[in-house]
Write an enzyme that holds these catalytic residues in place. Structure first.
Site, PDB file in Angstrom:
ATOM      1  N   GLY A 130       0.812  -1.213   0.000  1.00 25.98           N
ATOM      2  CA  GLY A 130       0.000   0.000   0.000  1.00 25.98           C
ATOM      3  C   GLY A 130       0.844   1.260   0.000  1.00 25.98           C
ATOM      4  O   GLY A 130       2.044   1.242  -0.296  1.00 25.98           O
ATOM      5  N   CYS A 131       0.207   2.360   0.374  1.00 27.54           N
ATOM      6  CA  CYS A 131       0.778   3.693   0.150  1.00 27.54           C
ATOM      7  C   CYS A 131       1.992   4.036   1.014  1.00 27.54           C
ATOM      8  O   CYS A 131       2.707   4.983   0.705  1.00 27.54           O
ATOM      9  CB  CYS A 131      -0.301   4.754   0.344  1.00 27.54           C
ATOM     10  SG  CYS A 131      -1.569   4.741  -0.938  1.00 27.54           S
ATOM     11  N   PHE A 132       2.229   3.308   2.099  1.00 30.27           N
ATOM     12  CA  PHE A 132       3.405   3.633   2.928  1.00 30.27           C
ATOM     13  C   PHE A 132       4.694   3.067   2.370  1.00 30.27           C
ATOM     14  O   PHE A 132       5.793   3.402   2.823  1.00 30.27           O
ATOM     15  CB  PHE A 132       3.211   3.143   4.377  1.00 30.27           C
ATOM     16  CG  PHE A 132       3.074   1.652   4.537  1.00 30.27           C
ATOM     17  CD1 PHE A 132       4.187   0.819   4.520  1.00 30.27           C
ATOM     18  CD2 PHE A 132       1.824   1.072   4.725  1.00 30.27           C
ATOM     19  CE1 PHE A 132       4.062  -0.557   4.669  1.00 30.27           C
ATOM     20  CE2 PHE A 132       1.681  -0.303   4.883  1.00 30.27           C
ATOM     21  CZ  PHE A 132       2.810  -1.116   4.851  1.00 30.27           C
ATOM     22  N   ALA A 133       4.596   2.209   1.353  1.00 31.09           N
ATOM     23  CA  ALA A 133       5.723   1.364   0.972  1.00 31.09           C
ATOM     24  C   ALA A 133       6.870   2.083   0.282  1.00 31.09           C
ATOM     25  O   ALA A 133       7.969   1.541   0.185  1.00 31.09           O
ATOM     26  CB  ALA A 133       5.242   0.206   0.099  1.00 31.09           C
ATOM     27  N   PHE A 172       2.551   6.881   4.435  1.00 36.66           N
ATOM     28  CA  PHE A 172       1.365   6.520   5.215  1.00 36.66           C
ATOM     29  C   PHE A 172       0.558   5.501   4.436  1.00 36.66           C
ATOM     30  O   PHE A 172       0.429   5.623   3.228  1.00 36.66           O
ATOM     31  CB  PHE A 172       0.441   7.731   5.438  1.00 36.66           C
ATOM     32  CG  PHE A 172       1.132   8.979   5.908  1.00 36.66           C
ATOM     33  CD1 PHE A 172       1.714   9.027   7.161  1.00 36.66           C
ATOM     34  CD2 PHE A 172       1.189  10.103   5.101  1.00 36.66           C
ATOM     35  CE1 PHE A 172       2.341  10.182   7.595  1.00 36.66           C
ATOM     36  CE2 PHE A 172       1.810  11.262   5.529  1.00 36.66           C
ATOM     37  CZ  PHE A 172       2.392  11.303   6.785  1.00 36.66           C
TER      38      PHE A 172
END
Length: 389
Positions: A163-166, A373
């Site tokens: 997801g977006c934190f990666a 995040f």
């Protein structure tokens, strides 16, 4: 006879992991946000849902996004009508697309990064590939290795469904690889394609509609290594420290589930509020060892998520508007590209700094922070050190 400690000492690099090159790529198909609501409701045969369309227009209008790039063209969607329905079985069609296109888009970005780096690709020792778009075995890391013609002995790590934190995660992992393997040169690639999440609108699932208003396709690649070769390799940013944490009371705030209908996306809580309420704790933990407590003294690279997150973080920390310039620029020009976003922002910042003639890659400042995040809610915090231009 040598000791284990002597072997370990010889294996370790001396300096910090350093970003040595950055490359980015997008699909050719560009969509203007101002035109997207009409296109989206037409292509999904949903023009009769007039109230929902007006709501979607407002979402797109508030998104601060000017344009996005998407692999899914009108022709592809007409050939795959199940992708346009809200919940029609379509996973096979989506998978068939992304397992080919994600590595291909990754190759484009990686080729640019390798060219900027200027060294033979045979010098790449490790590959870290990250995508939330589809799953396959052997994975996108294997496909990229084949597409680029890397050595079969290159050490690969595949990260799916983060997801977006990666974008922060890949930096943390690459930092450990580069600093613990002397001479290592790590190719990092984040490649994201919205073909897994695209679907028609539904009155009862507005969180899915939010995703349709925000997400775009893109790929970014970095070369990371410690102890850059003087006069040959050109450092861009140094990776000083990296941490990950799960925010309190945030279970289920962002969920993604891979189902027959594709990857479903759910926003269940006040995500901007949760992030802005907890962000200072991560900053204090990261910068206390450096004696830094003035957040305006840092350069900022943060996953954009959406404009509400940026506005609340800016307000909570008392950041000057220019602090999030690079972040807002990338959100405006590309939309939310999940894991690839922060790497695009790194590229935008160093490009603008060179263009404006400031003294460092970090907007003239020495220290910076990179935030990711995403689902969990998970936060990645990376401390960056700029280099002189």
């Amino acid at each position: 006879m040598v000791t284990v400690e002597e072997v370990r000492k010889a294996q370790r690099a001396e300096g910090p992991a350093t970003i040595l090159a950055i490359g980015t790529a997008t699909p050719a198909n560009c969509i203007l946000q101002s035109e997207y609501p009409d296109y989206y409701f037409r292509i999904t045969n949903s023009e009769h849902k007039t109230e929902l369309k007006e709501k979607f227009k407002r979402m797109c209008g508030k998104s601060m996004i000017r344009k996005r790039y998407m692999h899914l063209t009108e022709e592809i969607l007409k050939e795959n009508p199940n992708l346009c329905a809200y919940e029609a079985p379509s996973l096979d069609a989506r998978q068939d697309m992304v397992v080919v296109e994600v590595p291909k888009l990754g190759k484009e970005a990686a080729t640019k990064a390798i060219k900027e780096w200027g060294q033979p690709k045979s010098e790449i020792t490790h590959v870290v590939f990250c995508t939330t778009s589809g799953v396959d075995m052997p994975g996108a890391d294997y496909q990229l290795t084949k597409l680029l013609g890397l050595r079969p002995s290159v050490k690969r790590l595949m990260m799916y469904q983060q997801g977006c934190f990666a974008g922060g995660t890949v930096l943390r992992v690459a930092k450990d690889l580069a600093e613990n393997n002397k001479g290592a040169r790590v190719l990092v690639v984040c490649s994201e394609i919205t073909a897994v999440t695209f679907r028609g609108p539904n009155d009862t699932h507005l969180d899915s509609l939010v995703a349709q208003a925000l997400f775009g396709d893109g790929s970014a690649a970095l070369i990371i290594g410690a102890d850059p070769i003087p006069e040959i390799e050109k450092p861009i940013f140094e990776l000083v420290s990296a941490a990950q944490t799960i925010l309190p009371d945030s279970d289920g705030a962002i969920d993604g589930h891979l189902r027959e209908v594709g990857l479903t996306f759910h926003l269940l809580k006040d995500v901007p509020g949760l992030i802005s309420k907890n962000i200072e704790k991560s900053l204090v933990e990261a910068f206390k060892p450096l004696g830094i407590s003035d957040w305006n003294s840092l350069f900022w690279i943060t996953h954009p998520g959406g404009p509400a997150i940026l506005d609340q973080v800016e307000s909570k920390l008392g950041l000057k508007p220019e602090k999030l310039r690079a972040t807002r620029h990338v959100l405006g020009e590309y939309g939310n590209m999940s894991s690839a976003c922060v790497l695009f922002i790194l590229d935008e910042m160093r490009r603008k700094c060179a263009e404006d003639g400031v003294k460092t890659t970090g907007e003239g400042l020495e220290w910076g922070v990179l935030f990711g995040f995403g689902p969990g809610l998970t936060v990645e915090t990376v401390v960056l050190h700029s280099v002189g231009i």
